[in-house]
Design an enzyme around this catalytic site. Structure first.
Site, PDB file in Angstrom:
ATOM      1  N   ASP A  56     -15.182 -16.511  -0.018  1.00  0.00           N
ATOM      2  CA  ASP A  56     -14.370 -16.850   1.140  1.00  0.00           C
ATOM      3  C   ASP A  56     -13.962 -18.294   0.946  1.00  0.00           C
ATOM      4  O   ASP A  56     -14.716 -19.093   0.374  1.00  0.00           O
ATOM      5  CB  ASP A  56     -15.134 -16.659   2.449  1.00  0.00           C
ATOM      6  CG  ASP A  56     -14.188 -16.593   3.644  1.00  0.00           C
ATOM      7  OD1 ASP A  56     -13.121 -15.954   3.532  1.00  0.00           O
ATOM      8  OD2 ASP A  56     -14.498 -17.183   4.699  1.00  0.00           O
ATOM      9  N   THR A  57     -12.760 -18.592   1.360  1.00  0.00           N
ATOM     10  CA  THR A  57     -12.205 -19.925   1.171  1.00  0.00           C
ATOM     11  C   THR A  57     -11.580 -20.393   2.469  1.00  0.00           C
ATOM     12  O   THR A  57     -10.981 -19.606   3.202  1.00  0.00           O
ATOM     13  CB  THR A  57     -11.131 -19.917   0.066  1.00  0.00           C
ATOM     14  OG1 THR A  57     -11.759 -19.560  -1.169  1.00  0.00           O
ATOM     15  CG2 THR A  57     -10.460 -21.265  -0.091  1.00  0.00           C
ATOM     16  N   TYR A 138      -2.039 -22.008   1.351  1.00  0.00           N
ATOM     17  CA  TYR A 138      -1.653 -23.385   1.672  1.00  0.00           C
ATOM     18  C   TYR A 138      -1.310 -24.217   0.438  1.00  0.00           C
ATOM     19  O   TYR A 138      -1.093 -25.423   0.547  1.00  0.00           O
ATOM     20  CB  TYR A 138      -2.812 -24.079   2.423  1.00  0.00           C
ATOM     21  CG  TYR A 138      -3.119 -23.461   3.765  1.00  0.00           C
ATOM     22  CD1 TYR A 138      -2.465 -23.897   4.920  1.00  0.00           C
ATOM     23  CD2 TYR A 138      -4.066 -22.456   3.894  1.00  0.00           C
ATOM     24  CE1 TYR A 138      -2.749 -23.344   6.156  1.00  0.00           C
ATOM     25  CE2 TYR A 138      -4.363 -21.891   5.129  1.00  0.00           C
ATOM     26  CZ  TYR A 138      -3.698 -22.340   6.254  1.00  0.00           C
ATOM     27  OH  TYR A 138      -3.980 -21.784   7.485  1.00  0.00           O
ATOM     28  N   ASP A 139      -1.253 -23.604  -0.734  1.00  0.00           N
ATOM     29  CA  ASP A 139      -1.016 -24.348  -1.976  1.00  0.00           C
ATOM     30  C   ASP A 139       0.210 -25.267  -1.934  1.00  0.00           C
ATOM     31  O   ASP A 139       0.156 -26.368  -2.474  1.00  0.00           O
ATOM     32  CB  ASP A 139      -0.913 -23.394  -3.165  1.00  0.00           C
ATOM     33  CG  ASP A 139      -2.261 -22.808  -3.570  1.00  0.00           C
ATOM     34  OD1 ASP A 139      -3.299 -23.167  -2.955  1.00  0.00           O
ATOM     35  OD2 ASP A 139      -2.291 -21.981  -4.492  1.00  0.00           O
ATOM     36  N   HIS A 164     -11.230 -25.780  -6.027  1.00  0.00           N
ATOM     37  CA  HIS A 164     -12.427 -25.306  -5.341  1.00  0.00           C
ATOM     38  C   HIS A 164     -12.921 -23.957  -5.870  1.00  0.00           C
ATOM     39  O   HIS A 164     -14.104 -23.787  -6.134  1.00  0.00           O
ATOM     40  CB  HIS A 164     -12.132 -25.199  -3.845  1.00  0.00           C
ATOM     41  CG  HIS A 164     -10.856 -24.461  -3.554  1.00  0.00           C
ATOM     42  ND1 HIS A 164      -9.606 -24.997  -3.844  1.00  0.00           N
ATOM     43  CD2 HIS A 164     -10.615 -23.242  -3.042  1.00  0.00           C
ATOM     44  CE1 HIS A 164      -8.669 -24.121  -3.512  1.00  0.00           C
ATOM     45  NE2 HIS A 164      -9.257 -23.046  -3.024  1.00  0.00           N
ATOM     46  N   ARG A 165     -12.019 -23.010  -6.043  1.00  0.00           N
ATOM     47  CA  ARG A 165     -12.418 -21.682  -6.515  1.00  0.00           C
ATOM     48  C   ARG A 165     -12.901 -21.755  -7.964  1.00  0.00           C
ATOM     49  O   ARG A 165     -13.885 -21.123  -8.338  1.00  0.00           O
ATOM     50  CB  ARG A 165     -11.266 -20.689  -6.379  1.00  0.00           C
ATOM     51  CG  ARG A 165     -11.677 -19.257  -6.671  1.00  0.00           C
ATOM     52  CD  ARG A 165     -10.600 -18.251  -6.285  1.00  0.00           C
ATOM     53  NE  ARG A 165     -10.507 -18.118  -4.838  1.00  0.00           N
ATOM     54  CZ  ARG A 165      -9.507 -18.597  -4.083  1.00  0.00           C
ATOM     55  NH1 ARG A 165      -8.509 -19.250  -4.641  1.00  0.00           N
ATOM     56  NH2 ARG A 165      -9.497 -18.423  -2.783  1.00  0.00           N
TER      57      ARG A 165
END
Length: 180
Positions: A56-57, A138-139, A164-165
């Protein structure tokens, strides 16, 4: 899936939800990113029997007290529309000079009846305009600290290296390599 597959060694085969015939909406009812990752991995393990990992991000914006956070995918409503989410975020930040934010990914691994989590964070800031065509979510409005491009302008290799991922996935892979 593409971001994670790009980081996986060739001897690890990833199965998508479609590959295991999971077409239902997996619940995300927890109030933390970690809680939702655990909930999703546990759901697959209990219903389909697979050892698995789920992530989850969330995007957490300082000036908005951590919003959208756990609600990042549905910030502007339940239809999960990235354009509407970005528009609402930019509107809510319009009068703020503090544009600091970070992406946070938590991966929950269900393996051999044991749960382990891995967390990746990427610091950055929210731009005032949408820039770039790559990526998702949101990139186009997130520029990582130390870089002059948004995630939506970066190639996948760079995004995975600093993002982050990618950070959480690398921790997962190190863990898996150490138990093999």
């Amino acid at each position: 899936l593409k971001e994670v597959q790009a980081l996986m060694p060739s001897h690890i085969t990833l199965l998508s939800l479609k590959d295991i015939n999971c077409f239902e909406d997996i619940p995300e009812t927890k109030n933390t990113i970690e809680g939702n990752a655990i909930e999703k991995a546990t759901y697959i393990k209990e219903r389909f029997g697979y050892d698995c990992f789920a992530d989850d991000t969330g995007l957490e914006v300082d000036a908005l007290n951590g919003e959208p956070g756990v609600y990042s995918a549905r910030y502007a409503g339940p239809e999960r529309d990235a354009t509407n989410n970005m528009d609402l975020l930019l509107k809510n930040l319009k009068k703020s000079s503090n544009r600091n934010a970070h992406f946070k990914t938590v991966i929950a691994l269900q393996l051999n009846s044991k749960l382990t989590t891995f967390t990746g964070i990427c610091q950055g800031e929210i731009t005032t305009l949408k820039i770039g065509q790559k990526g998702f979510g949101y990139d186009p409005i997130f520029k990582p600290t130390g870089h002059h491009q948004t995630f939506a302008e970066m190639d996948l290799e760079l995004k995975n290296k600093i993002g982050h991922r990618g950070k959480a996935t690398k921790q997962l892979l190190e863990f898996l390599n150490n138990i093999s």
